[in-house]
Write a protein that holds these residues in place. Structure first.
Motif, short mmCIF file in Angstrom:
data_model
loop_
_atom_site.label_atom_id
_atom_site.label_comp_id
_atom_site.label_asym_id
_atom_site.label_seq_id
_atom_site.Cartn_x
_atom_site.Cartn_y
_atom_site.Cartn_z
N PRO A 1 0.93 -1.15 -0.07
CA PRO A 1 0.13 -0.09 -0.04
C PRO A 1 1.03 1.33 -0.01
O PRO A 1 0.44 2.24 -0.69
N ARG B 1 -6.50 4.98 -5.66
CA ARG B 1 -6.23 5.46 -4.42
C ARG B 1 -6.14 7.10 -4.13
O ARG B 1 -6.88 7.56 -3.33
N LEU C 1 -14.13 3.47 4.63
CA LEU C 1 -13.47 2.85 3.17
C LEU C 1 -12.22 3.67 2.86
O LEU C 1 -11.62 3.59 1.76
N ARG C 2 -12.00 4.67 3.87
CA ARG C 2 -10.41 5.29 3.59
C ARG C 2 -9.23 4.45 3.76
O ARG C 2 -9.10 3.49 4.30
N GLY C 3 -7.97 5.15 3.43
CA GLY C 3 -6.65 4.37 3.49
C GLY C 3 -6.49 3.39 2.42
O GLY C 3 -6.98 3.33 1.28
N ASP C 4 -5.98 2.12 3.22
CA ASP C 4 -5.71 0.96 2.16
C ASP C 4 -6.74 0.26 1.75
O ASP C 4 -6.82 -0.62 0.78
N VAL C 5 -8.10 0.62 2.01
CA VAL C 5 -9.34 -0.37 1.50
C VAL C 5 -9.38 -0.13 0.07
O VAL C 5 -9.71 -0.89 -0.71
N TYR D 1 -6.81 -2.17 -1.85
CA TYR D 1 -7.25 -3.60 -1.95
C TYR D 1 -8.36 -3.55 -2.92
O TYR D 1 -8.24 -4.56 -3.78
N LEU D 2 -9.34 -3.10 -2.70
CA LEU D 2 -10.46 -3.01 -3.76
C LEU D 2 -10.14 -2.96 -5.32
O LEU D 2 -10.59 -3.88 -6.07
N THR E 1 -7.02 -3.33 -6.65
CA THR E 1 -6.38 -4.45 -7.06
C THR E 1 -7.21 -5.44 -7.08
O THR E 1 -7.07 -6.56 -8.22
N SER E 2 -8.20 -5.82 -6.13
CA SER E 2 -9.16 -7.07 -6.54
C SER E 2 -9.86 -7.16 -7.65
O SER E 2 -9.92 -7.99 -8.84
N ALA F 1 -7.43 -7.56 -10.72
CA ALA F 1 -6.93 -8.88 -10.65
C ALA F 1 -7.90 -9.85 -11.43
O ALA F 1 -7.64 -10.69 -12.12
N PHE F 2 -9.42 -9.70 -11.02
CA PHE F 2 -10.46 -10.24 -11.73
C PHE F 2 -10.34 -10.00 -13.34
O PHE F 2 -10.51 -10.84 -14.16
#
Lengths: 198, 212
Positions: free
Chosen positions: A28, A154, A166-170, A173-174, A176-177, A180-181
């Motif tokens: 992150p 971000r 939902l702030r910060g690293d969330v 991660y979302l 990237t998810s 990736a899909f």
């Protein structure tokens, strides 16, 4: 595998971040801004190129002829550690007023699983030095393709009006998810034509 | 004990400061792999630092990264020979991930973040905290990820699902630390790794002082 096959596989179909679960260890923190992510990706590409070439030469000229393949992990780890030291010294000379930044950045760029796993995978798979070089550059490009859009998301989330939960690293991660899909769909389309790198 | 609790809760290497993201995302794919990676980190990381702490003292400070990497490479090579070489049908990717663990953040961060006058007990306390934090966080992560897979009834894209589960974890963490998130958010310093390191807190304090 052909050079073109290695380039497409390493950069897109088998993307180092989005397919192979690799990434720099403070992931992150690497994606603070698109500019910073692009800079770090370029630095990682240079590190990858250097480490892959050095390790390929050591492997072909020392480890394989002397039947010392069991020392692969130690040798590659040592190459990365010594390269990090060299990088810190070189960076200190190039940017003498940013020594603290250089000391923080170089170990992250030089010593991470992206560099380690891609290098070892390439040395096991590639038949020539050209393939190693092409694979290293392509994997670095794959890292760039993954982290720059994620960092853009971000930055957007940092200034957007979203709930505190939902702030910060969330957002990282979302994003990237979702990416990736999407990459998985590309990987599935290309799978019949390309041999997985590792 | 306080140091260990800090790494388990506030600086957990799986959920809060992801130092071993590749290991977590890959190792949580099946129960067998999860057991393997729990042993790898649970045994490997403390052993590495028990040895490398003394090796680091023999060399100038700037060389401290080299001994820890060499010791880590040696320990994980031994691990590979004990657990993976006798097993049949071990995939190339699993082999690379086990070998690659020797350069992951969870191995090298205690060394590169260590103060000059660090004592052996301090290092081991930090390593114990990271290891316990990893094992607990990883087991929880694996349980959630495998639970999702069972619930849906088919294998989902591992990275997409892994990052989604991590996002859920960070949402839960944010919910538990709403005050700190609000303070950092207000001061524009939220976008950091874990958002709670000392640099952030100093910056926040500095800005508040300046504003006052």
């Amino acid at each position: 595998m052909s050079v073109l096959g290695i380039i497409v596989t390493a950069s897109l179909a088998q993307n180092v971040v989005l397919v192979h679960f690799l990434g720099l260890w403070p992931f992150p923190a690497v994606v603070h801004s698109p500019k910073q992510s692009a800079l770090i990706s370029v630095c990682v590409t240079v590190a990858l190129l250097w480490v892959a070439v050095v390790f390929w030469l050591i492997s072909r000229w020392v480890l394989v002829p002397l039947d010392l393949a069991v020392l692969e992990t130690v040798t590659l780890a040592a190459v990365m550690g010594l390269s990090a030291l060299g990088g810190i010294r070189l960076g200190g000379q190039i940017a003498p007023f940013h020594q603290r930044l250089v000391r923080q950045l170089v170990p992250v760029v030089m010593v991470n699983m992206t560099v380690f796993v891609v290098t070892m995978g390439l040395v096991h798979q590639a038949e020539s030095l050209q393939q190693v070089v092409a694979g290293a550059v392509a994997a670095g490009f794959g890292l760039l393709l993954a982290v720059v859009p994620i960092s853009a998301v971000r930055v957007h989330f940092t200034t957007a009006n979203v709930p505190r939960l939902l702030r910060g690293d969330v957002s990282v991660y979302l994003a990237t998810s979702v990416m990736a899909f999407a990459i998985q769909q590309i990987d599935q389309i290309l799978q019949p034509f390309l041999v997985p790198l590792f | 004990m306080k140091g260990i609790t800090e790494f388990v809760l506030n600086r957990n290497p799986v959920w809060v400061v992801p130092l071993a993201l590749p290991l977590v995302l890959y190792g949580s794919g099946s129960v067998e792999q999860a057991v393997l990676f729990v042993m790898l980190v649970g045994i490997g990381v403390p052993v590495i630092h028990m040895v490398s702490f003394f090796a680091e003292r023999w060399l100038p400070r700037m060389f401290r990264l080299v001994p820890v990497l060499i010791v880590a490479g040696t320990v994980f090579t031994v691990f590979e020979m004990v657990f993976l070489v006798p097993a049949e049908g071990v995939s190339e990717r699993l082999l690379l991930m086990v070998r690659g663990a020797s350069v992951s953040g969870i191995v090298i961060v205690p060394t590169i973040g260590s103060p000059e006058d660090e004592r052996f007990i301090d290092r081991m306390r930090q390593v114990a905290g990271l290891t316990v934090g990893f094992v607990l966080g990883f087991v929880l992560f694996t349980a959630i990820r495998l639970g999702f897979t069972i619930l849906v009834g088919r294998e989902l894209q591992p990275v997409a699902l892994g990052f989604f589960v991590l996002a859920l974890g960070r949402i839960a963490w944010n919910a538990a630390h709403l005050d700190e998130v609000a303070a950092l958010d207000r001061d524009g310093t939220l976008d950091s790794d874990g958002a709670l390191d000392s640099d952030d807190k100093e910056r926040v304090a500095g800005r508040r002082g300046g504003q006052a």
